[in-house]
Enzyme design. Structure first.
Site, short mmCIF file in Angstrom:
data_model
loop_
_atom_site.label_atom_id
_atom_site.label_comp_id
_atom_site.label_asym_id
_atom_site.label_seq_id
_atom_site.Cartn_x
_atom_site.Cartn_y
_atom_site.Cartn_z
N ASP A 34 6.94 -46.00 79.44
CA ASP A 34 7.76 -44.79 79.36
C ASP A 34 6.81 -43.66 78.93
O ASP A 34 5.72 -43.93 78.42
CB ASP A 34 8.84 -45.04 78.30
CG ASP A 34 9.56 -43.77 77.91
OD1 ASP A 34 10.13 -43.13 78.79
OD2 ASP A 34 9.51 -43.40 76.71
N ASP A 36 7.75 -39.89 77.50
CA ASP A 36 8.11 -39.08 76.32
C ASP A 36 8.45 -39.96 75.13
O ASP A 36 9.31 -40.84 75.23
CB ASP A 36 9.33 -38.20 76.65
CG ASP A 36 9.02 -37.25 77.79
OD1 ASP A 36 8.46 -36.18 77.52
OD2 ASP A 36 9.30 -37.61 78.95
N GLY A 269 2.48 -37.84 41.16
CA GLY A 269 3.24 -38.60 42.15
C GLY A 269 4.48 -39.19 41.51
O GLY A 269 5.12 -38.54 40.68
N GLU A 333 -1.14 -41.15 49.92
CA GLU A 333 -1.59 -41.61 48.60
C GLU A 333 -2.88 -42.41 48.68
O GLU A 333 -2.85 -43.60 48.94
CB GLU A 333 -0.54 -42.54 48.00
CG GLU A 333 0.74 -41.91 47.59
CD GLU A 333 1.64 -42.94 46.93
OE1 GLU A 333 1.25 -43.55 45.93
OE2 GLU A 333 2.73 -43.16 47.47
P1 ADP Z 1 0.96 -40.51 40.08
O1 ADP Z 1 2.22 -41.20 40.37
O2 ADP Z 1 1.12 -39.25 39.30
O3 ADP Z 1 0.13 -40.31 41.32
P2 ADP Z 1 -0.66 -42.78 39.40
O4 ADP Z 1 -0.25 -43.77 38.36
O5 ADP Z 1 -0.60 -43.16 40.83
O6 ADP Z 1 0.17 -41.48 39.11
O7 ADP Z 1 -2.11 -42.31 39.03
C1 ADP Z 1 -2.79 -41.43 39.87
C2 ADP Z 1 -3.70 -40.49 39.12
O8 ADP Z 1 -4.69 -41.24 38.41
C3 ADP Z 1 -4.46 -39.62 40.08
O9 ADP Z 1 -3.75 -38.43 40.35
C4 ADP Z 1 -5.77 -39.38 39.38
O10 ADP Z 1 -5.65 -38.22 38.57
C5 ADP Z 1 -5.93 -40.59 38.46
N1 ADP Z 1 -6.88 -41.63 38.95
C6 ADP Z 1 -7.76 -42.28 38.16
N2 ADP Z 1 -8.48 -43.16 38.84
C7 ADP Z 1 -8.07 -43.08 40.14
C8 ADP Z 1 -8.47 -43.76 41.34
N3 ADP Z 1 -9.43 -44.67 41.34
N4 ADP Z 1 -7.83 -43.42 42.50
C9 ADP Z 1 -6.86 -42.50 42.50
N5 ADP Z 1 -6.44 -41.84 41.41
C10 ADP Z 1 -7.05 -42.11 40.21
N1 RBF Z 2 4.00 -49.49 49.66
C1 RBF Z 2 4.84 -50.21 50.39
O1 RBF Z 2 6.04 -50.13 50.17
N2 RBF Z 2 4.41 -51.04 51.39
C2 RBF Z 2 3.09 -51.18 51.68
O2 RBF Z 2 2.76 -51.93 52.61
C3 RBF Z 2 2.15 -50.45 50.91
N3 RBF Z 2 0.83 -50.57 51.13
C4 RBF Z 2 -0.06 -49.84 50.39
C5 RBF Z 2 -1.43 -49.97 50.61
C6 RBF Z 2 -2.35 -49.24 49.87
C7 RBF Z 2 -3.81 -49.37 50.14
C8 RBF Z 2 -1.89 -48.36 48.84
C9 RBF Z 2 -2.87 -47.56 48.02
C10 RBF Z 2 -0.54 -48.23 48.60
C11 RBF Z 2 0.39 -48.97 49.37
N4 RBF Z 2 1.76 -48.86 49.14
C12 RBF Z 2 2.64 -49.59 49.89
C13 RBF Z 2 2.26 -47.74 48.32
C14 RBF Z 2 2.61 -48.09 46.91
O3 RBF Z 2 3.91 -48.58 46.90
C15 RBF Z 2 2.52 -46.76 46.17
O4 RBF Z 2 1.18 -46.35 46.11
C16 RBF Z 2 3.07 -46.86 44.78
O5 RBF Z 2 4.45 -47.05 44.87
C17 RBF Z 2 2.79 -45.61 43.95
O6 RBF Z 2 3.48 -44.50 44.47
MG MG Z 3 0.09 -41.93 42.75
#
Ligand code: ADP
Ligand code: RBF
Ligand code: MG
Length: 405
Positions: A34, A36, A269, A333
């Site tokens: 297909d 589109d 986040g 993320e």
């Molecule tokens: P959020 O839900 O606010 O994203 P997380 O628990 O996912 O919180 O933590 C993410 C934060 O942690 C990032 O925004 C960054 O400031 C910090 N951080 C520290 N180490 C790492 C890493 N290895 N990769 C990504 N973020 C990191």
């Molecule tokens: N979330 C899902 O619900 N399903 C996934 O398959 C999934 N795979 C992920 C793989 C990687 C490498 C990372 C970094 C995150 C993944 N997550 C996935 C997202 C994860 O649920 C999310 O990072 C946390 O909930 C924090 O917001």
């Molecule tokens: Mg995060």
């Protein structure tokens, strides 16, 4: 290279990864596609046009999946008729269609190939698998759309348009006609389709059907129950499951993609990455990413991350709705594969996304999700040492401060 590891079989509840049966009757030697929503994204352009037209009549366009479900796979006049009815427009379906066509005819050059489409066509062509195109669009529109996609027109051995058959999809006629022109038995043809209407047409024609739904909603998955396999996107298509030659472009356990450049300040986040999973993910503001976010299919990717005052790091990244947590928004993320002593909220983060690992999946437990994310990280670490992935780590984009760009 183990292709099975890259499959869509990661305990996904959102997708049925493989054919219902893997016995010899799933083997095919022709593919009918297909256009589109399967190979090119025309829906985004059409949405813009419809929004403009209904606005002119004083109505507000609904950007929701329900309208899309109704429109998908229909012939243009049928779509116009249902829009006239739903939006109570003071015009006829023919008039609306004329108006729509006058707008869209100049827009096809902007329609983008969907991820994996050009790769699929090149692959089938290289292996001399005859390809048909069966589209509900009129022949003239098909020609206009294909004109902007280099190499596509030559890929199709036959093309059957919506105005070349008596009945459009869901009637099997268009697929049967394509098979006849290909001189193929219907049972030896594999159809790839994005709309439920098209899936039903392919099945009614007695063909194997792989669905790549263009409707993201989980509810909509039920509409694809007739398909032999439902994939997240063409990136997950595994030809060998259908008796066709396998792709050989995976490098390590990742698929090189057209690199994708994005950046922005790190924002808060969902606050559960570190806390719930022990995996911090640096969230980027999605509004600033604009169409980049909708253009890229949900899934797990790998690439390079730059923090201007710190350095360049390997990263593995999730793009999508996190089905395990059922988020209400699509997010980007990245998990930077490096130990940082503290967090870096507010800092400018640059990403070059260079490869695809797998679709997003749901998991029966948090432990399984965490285990799979660690496996993704190992895949990313290993693949990023290999070409072509390794070549992007020196890209200036990763470290250039904002003002100087
Ligand atoms: P959020 O839900 O606010 O994203 P997380 O628990 O996912 O919180 O933590 C993410 C934060 O942690 C990032 O925004 C960054 O400031 C910090 N951080 C520290 N180490 C790492 C890493 N290895 N990769 C990504 N973020 C990191
Ligand atoms: N979330 C899902 O619900 N399903 C996934 O398959 C999934 N795979 C992920 C793989 C990687 C490498 C990372 C970094 C995150 C993944 N997550 C996935 C997202 C994860 O649920 C999310 O990072 C946390 O909930 C924090 O917001
Ligand atoms: Mg995060």
């Amino acid at each position: 290279m183990n292709l099975l590891d890259n499959s869509n079989q990661v305990s996904g509840t959102l997708m049925a990864g493989s054919p219902a049966s893997n016995c010899s009757n799933t083997l095919v030697d022709h593919v009918i596609l297909d256009l589109d929503g399967t190979l090119i994204d025309t829906e985004t352009l059409l949405d813009e046009v419809y929004a403009k037209i209904v606005w002119k009549y004083g109505k507000k366009w609904e950007w929701d999946g329900i309208g899309l479900i109704k429109r998908l796979g229909k012939r243009p006049l049928e779509v116009a008729a249902s829009l006239v009815e739903d939006y109570e427009l003071p015009c006829t379906a023919d008039e609306l269609l004329d108006e729509t066509l006058s707008h869209v005819e100049t827009m096809w050059s902007r329609a983008k190939a969907l991820p994996g489409a050009t790769r699929l066509l090149k692959h089938l062509r290289a292996h001399k698998i005859p390809i048909g195109l069966a589209s509900n669009s009129p022949a003239k529109n098909i020609r206009s759309k294909l004109a902007y996609q280099p190499g596509w027109l030559e890929s199709f051995k036959v093309i059957v348009a919506g105005d070349e058959v008596k009945e459009g999809k869901p009637s099997p006629e268009i697929y049967l006609e394509a098979a006849k022109l290909l001189k193929a038995r219907p049972s030896s043809c594999l159809v790839i389709e994005d709309s439920p209407t098209g899936v039903n047409a392919g099945k009614a024609a007695g063909m194997k059907v792989v669905a790549v739904p263009s409707i993201p909603s989980k509810i909509a998955r039920a509409l694809y129950s007739g398909a032999d396999s439902v994939l997240n996107s063409l990136l997950d298509f595994r030809p060998e499951l259908w008796g066709l030659p396998p792709f050989q472009d995976w490098v390590g356990k990742a698929l090189p993609i057209e690199p994708w450049y994005l950046g922005g300040p790190v924002i808060k986040g969902f606050g559960r990455g570190s806390k719930v999973l022990g995996i911090p993910t640096a969230n980027l503001p999605t509004a600033a990413l604009g169409s980049q976010l909708s253009q890229h299919v949900c899934g797990i990717y790998l690439g390079w991350a730059g923090l201007s005052n710190r350095g360049v790091y390997k990263m593995v990244m999730s793009v999508g709705w996190n089905p395990f947590f059922d988020n209400a928004a699509k997010t980007v993320e990245p998990w930077l594969l490096h130990d940082f002593p503290d967090d870096f909220y507010g800092e400018e983060l640059r990403l070059i996304v260079v490869g695809y690992i797998r679709p997003e999946a749901n998991f029966s437990s948090l432990e399984l999700l965490i285990e799979r994310i660690h496996e993704d990280a190992e895949i990313a670490k290993a693949a990023l040492d290999l070409l072509p992935f390794s070549s992007y780590q020196d890209d200036k984009f990763l470290t250039t401060p904002l003002a100087k760009q």
